[in-house]
Design an enzyme around this catalytic site. Structure first.
Site, PDB file in Angstrom:
ATOM      1  N   ARG A  34      18.925  39.197  46.060  1.00 63.30           N
ATOM      2  CA  ARG A  34      18.953  37.770  45.728  1.00 63.30           C
ATOM      3  C   ARG A  34      17.680  37.051  46.162  1.00 63.30           C
ATOM      4  NH1 ARG A  34      25.383  36.826  46.781  1.00 63.30           N
ATOM      5  NH2 ARG A  34      25.931  37.049  44.595  1.00 63.30           N
ATOM      6  N   LYS A 217      41.204  43.691  42.410  1.00 66.54           N
ATOM      7  CA  LYS A 217      42.440  43.076  41.903  1.00 66.54           C
ATOM      8  C   LYS A 217      42.385  42.675  40.432  1.00 66.54           C
ATOM      9  CE  LYS A 217      43.856  41.025  46.238  1.00 66.54           C
ATOM     10  NZ  LYS A 217      43.847  39.770  46.986  1.00 66.54           N
ATOM     11  N   GLY A 373      28.303  41.095  42.670  1.00 65.73           N
ATOM     12  CA  GLY A 373      27.734  41.604  43.914  1.00 65.73           C
ATOM     13  C   GLY A 373      27.962  43.085  44.135  1.00 65.73           C
ATOM     14  N   GLY A 396      30.902  35.708  39.706  1.00 61.35           N
ATOM     15  CA  GLY A 396      31.763  34.750  39.013  1.00 61.35           C
ATOM     16  C   GLY A 396      31.027  34.005  37.915  1.00 61.35           C
TER      17      GLY A 396
HETATM   18  P1  AMP Z   1      36.064  42.709  43.742  1.00 61.08           P
HETATM   19  O1  AMP Z   1      35.530  41.809  44.828  1.00 61.08           O
HETATM   20  O2  AMP Z   1      37.409  42.334  43.241  1.00 61.08           O
HETATM   21  O3  AMP Z   1      35.050  42.949  42.643  1.00 61.08           O
HETATM   22  O4  AMP Z   1      36.312  44.101  44.442  1.00 61.08           O
HETATM   23  C1  AMP Z   1      35.306  44.861  45.029  1.00 61.08           C
HETATM   24  C2  AMP Z   1      35.945  45.688  46.106  1.00 61.08           C
HETATM   25  O5  AMP Z   1      36.955  46.494  45.516  1.00 61.08           O
HETATM   26  C3  AMP Z   1      34.997  46.662  46.780  1.00 61.08           C
HETATM   27  O6  AMP Z   1      34.806  46.228  48.110  1.00 61.08           O
HETATM   28  C4  AMP Z   1      35.742  47.989  46.725  1.00 61.08           C
HETATM   29  O7  AMP Z   1      35.751  48.664  47.963  1.00 61.08           O
HETATM   30  C5  AMP Z   1      37.141  47.563  46.374  1.00 61.08           C
HETATM   31  N1  AMP Z   1      37.910  48.635  45.721  1.00 61.08           N
HETATM   32  C6  AMP Z   1      37.593  49.360  44.645  1.00 61.08           C
HETATM   33  N2  AMP Z   1      38.520  50.302  44.397  1.00 61.08           N
HETATM   34  C7  AMP Z   1      39.462  50.185  45.354  1.00 61.08           C
HETATM   35  C8  AMP Z   1      40.659  50.895  45.661  1.00 61.08           C
HETATM   36  N3  AMP Z   1      41.070  51.900  44.908  1.00 61.08           N
HETATM   37  N4  AMP Z   1      41.367  50.498  46.735  1.00 61.08           N
HETATM   38  C9  AMP Z   1      40.947  49.460  47.502  1.00 61.08           C
HETATM   39  N5  AMP Z   1      39.819  48.763  47.268  1.00 61.08           N
HETATM   40  C10 AMP Z   1      39.087  49.118  46.208  1.00 61.08           C
END
Ligand code: AMP
Length: 415
Positions: A34, A217, A373, A396
């Site tokens: 960044r 999620k 990120g 986002g």
């Molecule tokens: P997000 O902020 O929703 O884009 O999620 C990114 C995060 O998702 C990263 O820190 C990953 O470690 C986590 N992640 C990806 N796959 C999994 C999984 N199977 N179980 C738990 N966390 C996960």
């Protein structure tokens, strides 16, 4: 006004950047993408003979001073990147004297804007349900204007180069623009580049168009998933989302991350994909671990048959191959969110397979956009950032732009 047209000689420019960089426990920057991203804008202002007032947020201090999120920690790194000394204003709302004293070529970094609740403009210490909330909101909006006016008073012109926060209507990203006339406010180079990259992907889609959405999620990605369904040929959903889909389809997911209140939503996405003729690609197998740890024991199991006490932390080999096959044949690619807990070296294989396939497709002429990120951290970790078409600094903001929403940070300048 565009930044290329503007001559900053003798002017003081206040520039909103996104220096929300990840720090380790000792306050050292772990990924400076960044900071590097904003350099062309900052250097142009200095090269013209302007002086620079840099402002940013870091983390979520929620309107309170918190040393953990102090931008003082990155002052020297910014100075090193710019090749000049950087002065520091320890209170961003009381920096008038520091700003006034700046000479051409000098740089002042303001302390974290979010140490003030006025930056985000949300009332603090009061719940939405409280009858007094609306009044508190009005009062905070008035305070936000005052705060923006104070920031604006430091400078002759305003540049917004913070794509990462362009989807927020904050004091420094949008409200401040009201205090400059059209000839004295502009987007920075990074913003221009980001906006063009999104335009590129939306206006000139070569097919097949494959989107890969990962991360933890479904709930945080649902808007973009639904929107993408009208645009893409293939939609790969991976990462933690896999297990909400697996459970929704009657699977057993053990301790895997799973949103039990989103099972219907997952089924609805499957149904909509069918109706719209989108090839929805979900993980079929996974690397299950007996603890959320890099050193956990692992086994490859179907994503719908995870034993009790185990959790899926990465895509399995069959899934990786299926994802890679779809990606290799794509002509337009969007990737947001990892396929596993890539922060642990033993659970990077899924994200690595995606990155490798994107590189292969790009070499064959596909346009690939990687954003958010964590996906950026992935391509940096795998050393392939320069082998994809475009790496966006926005998470986002990128997703909202791709959803077709007008970003307040852009609208405030372009009208
Ligand atoms: P997000 O902020 O929703 O884009 O999620 C990114 C995060 O998702 C990263 O820190 C990953 O470690 C986590 N992640 C990806 N796959 C999994 C999984 N199977 N179980 C738990 N966390 C996960």
């Amino acid at each position: 006004m565009t930044i290329d047209q503007y001559n900053f000689a003798g002017k003081k420019a206040i520039v909103r950047v996104d220096f929300n960089v990840p720090l380790d426990e000792n306050g050292k920057i772990t990924d400076d993408t960044r900071i590097r991203g904003a350099l062309p804008t900052l250097k142009k202002i200095l090269a013209d003979g302007g002086s620079l007032i840099i402002m940013s947020h870091m983390g979520k201090p929620k309107g309170k001073v918190n040393a953990k999120f102090s931008l003082a920690q990155i002052k020297d790194a910014v100075g090193a990147a710019l090749g000049t000394e950087v002065k520091f204003a320890a209170d961003c709302a009381k920096a008038a004297d520091d700003a006034a004293a700046l000479k051409p070529g000098e740089v002042l970094l303001l302390e974290n804007l979010r140490f003030y609740p006025e930056e985000e403009g949300k009332p603090v210490g009061i719940e939405k349900e409280d009858p007094a909330y609306e009044d508190a909101k009005k009062e905070m909006k008035a305070r936000q204007k005052e705060f923006a006016k104070t920031l604006a008073s430091y400078a002759d012109c305003y540049v917004n180069d913070a794509f990462g926060t362009a989807h927020r209507k904050h004091a420094s990203t949008a409200v401040i623009a009201d205090y400059f006339d059209a000839d004295n406010k502009m987007l920075g180079y990074l913003m221009e580049k980001e906006v063009t990259a999104v335009d590129n992907i939306l206006s000139n889609i070569k097919r097949p168009f494959t989107a890969i959405m990962g991360g933890s999620k479904v709930s945080t990605k649902i808007g973009i998933i639904e929107n993408l369904m009208d645009k893409v040929d293939n939609l790969i959903l991976c990462g933690g989302m896999t297990y909400t889909f697996a459970k929704a389809q009657g699977g057993h997911v053990g301790l895997s991350i799973c949103e039990d209140d989103k099972l219907d939503l997952a089924l609805d996405i499957i149904k909509k994909a069918k109706e719209k003729g989108v090839n929805l690609v979900l993980g079929t197998d996974c690397v299950a671990a007996d603890a959320f740890s890099n050193d956990a024991n692992t086994q490859i199991v179907p994503a719908t048959e995870i034993p009790d006490g185990w959790e899926g932390l990465d895509a399995g080999p069959a899934t990786r191959e299926a994802f890679a096959e779809v990606i290799r044949n794509a002509k337009t690619i969007l990737w947001n969110g990892p396929a596993g807990v890539f922060e642990f070296d033993n659970f990077t294989a899924g994200s690595r397979a995606i990155a490798d396939a994107i590189v292969e497709a790009t070499e064959k002429g596909a346009f690939s956009l990687v954003g958010g990120g964590d996906s950026v951290a992935c391509v940096n970790k795998f050393g392939v950032a320069d082998k994809v078409s475009y790496v966006s600094t926005g998470g986002g903001a990128l997703l909202e732009a791709i959803e077709g929403k007008v970003l307040p940070g852009v609208a405030a300048i372009k009208g």
